[in-house]
Scaffold this motif. Structure first.
Motif, PDB file in Angstrom:
ATOM      1  N   ALA A 159      40.586  66.091  14.165  1.00  0.00           N
ATOM      2  CA  ALA A 159      41.764  65.012  13.595  1.00  0.00           C
ATOM      3  C   ALA A 159      41.475  65.221  12.113  1.00  0.00           C
ATOM      4  O   ALA A 159      40.355  65.482  11.613  1.00  0.00           O
ATOM      5  N   GLU A 169      46.351  57.547  12.013  1.00  0.00           N
ATOM      6  CA  GLU A 169      47.639  58.275  12.815  1.00  0.00           C
ATOM      7  C   GLU A 169      47.307  59.619  13.518  1.00  0.00           C
ATOM      8  O   GLU A 169      47.796  59.880  14.518  1.00  0.00           O
ATOM      9  N   SER A 170      46.537  60.328  12.684  1.00  0.00           N
ATOM     10  CA  SER A 170      46.117  61.605  13.151  1.00  0.00           C
ATOM     11  C   SER A 170      45.407  61.364  14.360  1.00  0.00           C
ATOM     12  O   SER A 170      45.435  62.315  15.479  1.00  0.00           O
ATOM     13  N   GLU A 172      45.263  59.118  16.670  1.00  0.00           N
ATOM     14  CA  GLU A 172      46.143  58.929  17.850  1.00  0.00           C
ATOM     15  C   GLU A 172      46.877  60.056  18.191  1.00  0.00           C
ATOM     16  O   GLU A 172      47.164  60.473  19.348  1.00  0.00           O
ATOM     17  N   GLU A 173      47.566  60.779  17.250  1.00  0.00           N
ATOM     18  CA  GLU A 173      48.433  61.917  17.573  1.00  0.00           C
ATOM     19  C   GLU A 173      47.658  62.956  18.286  1.00  0.00           C
ATOM     20  O   GLU A 173      48.163  63.604  19.267  1.00  0.00           O
ATOM     21  N   THR A 174      46.403  63.093  17.972  1.00  0.00           N
ATOM     22  CA  THR A 174      45.540  64.073  18.555  1.00  0.00           C
ATOM     23  C   THR A 174      45.094  63.833  19.876  1.00  0.00           C
ATOM     24  O   THR A 174      45.266  64.443  20.934  1.00  0.00           O
ATOM     25  N   VAL A 176      46.894  61.817  22.079  1.00  0.00           N
ATOM     26  CA  VAL A 176      48.156  61.710  22.850  1.00  0.00           C
ATOM     27  C   VAL A 176      48.684  63.190  23.001  1.00  0.00           C
ATOM     28  O   VAL A 176      48.982  63.615  24.190  1.00  0.00           O
ATOM     29  N   ALA A 177      48.425  64.220  22.035  1.00  0.00           N
ATOM     30  CA  ALA A 177      48.929  65.534  22.409  1.00  0.00           C
ATOM     31  C   ALA A 177      47.760  66.229  23.542  1.00  0.00           C
ATOM     32  O   ALA A 177      48.319  66.975  24.260  1.00  0.00           O
TER      33      ALA A 177
END
Length: 436
Positions: A159, A169-170, A172-174, A176-177
């Motif tokens: 991240a 944000e990075s 959480e995006e990581t 989720v992906a």
């Protein structure tokens, strides 16, 4: 079978045991820092590579006398087997250290002693991860943790970070992906204070956000905090564990605040995880060494360790300031963070240069650093290097940066000749002849 028939293997095919090793052995990797030690320890080389604390300020004479007395009084205990959880006296002593960063709700029974933080990371990964599981880390990442994760066949996913540490944000995006891809995200591994190697510190505002994201996605947070008491101005930051007792495993060590040779660290974990860690510790090392633990307690009980840490802070601040000034003078075309504590500056070098490829020329010029590639698993980091200011004297630091600038200026000239340097490489190279 020749050694070239299987180029992907990290195990030489000429080894008579080739083909007999466990699959995980093929994932083991040498530390780029350890590989430098033999060369960087030469007296003619200025080493800006290893993160070794400067120990000459310790009261060795007085400490040796107290250790001798301890051996006379308790030698039969110090040289005997101990508990897999660690010495009760030491587990009580570490409570006062953690209290400085807001962890005040723990008891000695909540603590597990390990053989250094490296062993602690190994134990956590051992009990939490199966091959193929995902661990999210900051980019770049501590090289020792990468070695552990690789040995357990764990997939490391980065991240992003910035000057304020891990970007929520990075993160959480990581998560989720990875979850959408069907992967199991087991934990976040983070060095929130004076990061190794990036030197950045996770902002106080971001800390509860990171914890909230982890809780919502049921991702454990592994907080590795060996540098937290080494803020240059005496500042400390609230530990993530101080904000969340149920979802954080906290690691810290005596390696940076006292001495690494004792190989003693500690872990605070939720009850279920703690029980597994004790069992894993027993299976791995049987018990942490009593002699090392009792040496640490002898030091903590008889010396003003807070004053000693304050002296360390002042010393490391002076060395950081020296490196920062030398970089401004000799390498103004590079960019870097100036950390608020810890041991490291993360230097970004110009496009057209490769820190790993440049390293042999730097060693020839009698200066050592760690190439940025050592802090990634995917080959990234060629435009960065880690510079350690903790061990060399200020005079050596200035000399080392001057030597490094000579190497870099020469590399830029070569890159310009072959058309791979940035357009203003000639401006960079003009710094080559700058004198004191």
């Amino acid at each position: 079978m020749s050694e070239t028939e299987n180029p992907k293997s990290k195990v030489f095919n000429s080894d008579p045991w080739y083909g007999s090793y466990a699959a995980r052995a093929d994932n083991m990797r040498a530390s780029e820092i350890r590989a430098l030690f033999a060369t960087a320890s030469r007296p003619d080389v200025v080493s800006l590579a290893g993160g070794m604390p400067y120990l000459k300020y310790l009261p060795f004479k007085e400490l040796s006398q107290l250790i001798a007395k301890m051996l006379v009084d308790k030698g039969d205990v110090a040289w005997q087997y101990g508990s897999a959880q660690g010495d009760p006296h030491l587990r009580e002593d570490v409570l006062q250290i953690m209290a400085l960063e807001g962890i005040k709700d723990v008891q000695p029974d909540d603590v597990v002693i390990s053989n250094g933080s490296q062993n602690a990371i190994d134990l956590v990964t051992r009990i939490m991860c199966d091959p193929g599981d995902v661990v999210i880390t900051e980019a770049p990442n501590y090289v020792g943790a990468l070695g552990v994760f690789a040995s357990f066949q764990v997939e490391v996913v980065n991240a992003m970070t910035d000057a304020d540490g891990l970007i929520p944000e990075s993160f959480e995006e990581t998560i989720v992906a990875q979850q959408k891809a069907g992967k199991k995200v087991k934990f976040l591994y983070t060095v929130p204070n004076f990061h190794n190697p990036a030197g950045v510190t996770m902002s106080v505002e971001r800390r509860p956000k990171i914890l909230e994201i982890a809780r919502r996605h049921h991702v454990l947070v592994v907080e590795d905090n060996p540098y937290g008491l080494l803020g240059f101005n005496g500042q400390t930051y609230p530990a993530l564990r101080s904000m969340d007792a149920e979802n954080v495993v906290y690691l810290s060590s005596f390696s940076k605040i006292i001495a690494p040779g004792m190989r003693i660290a500690w872990i605070v974990a939720p009850p279920g995880i703690r029980k597994k860690l004790i069992l894993a510790n027993e299976a791995s090392i049987l018990c942490p060494p009593n002699m090392s633990q009792m040496t640490i307690t002898t030091y903590l009980d008889n010396f003003d360790w807070k004053k000693q840490i304050s002296q360390y802070r002042g010393m490391y601040k002076e060395r950081c300031d020296t490196m920062d000034a030398a970089l401004k003078k000799y390498l103004p075309y590079c960019s870097w963070n100036k950390p608020k504590g810890g041991f490291y500056i993360w230097l970004q070098i110009p496009e057209g240069l490769n820190s790993k490829e440049m390293l042999p020329r730097a060693i020839t010029a009698k200066v050592a650093y760690v190439a940025g590639t050592g802090f990634y698993l995917d080959g990234s980091g060629t435009h960065h290097m880690r510079l350690s200011f903790c061990y060399p004297t200020p005079e050596k630091i200035t000399l080392g940066i001057k030597r490094l600038a000579g190497v870099m200026n020469s590399e830029l000239k070569t890159a310009e000749l072959f058309g791979t340097a940035p357009a203003d490489a000639d401006t960079h190279a003009r710094h080559e002849d700058r004198k004191d």
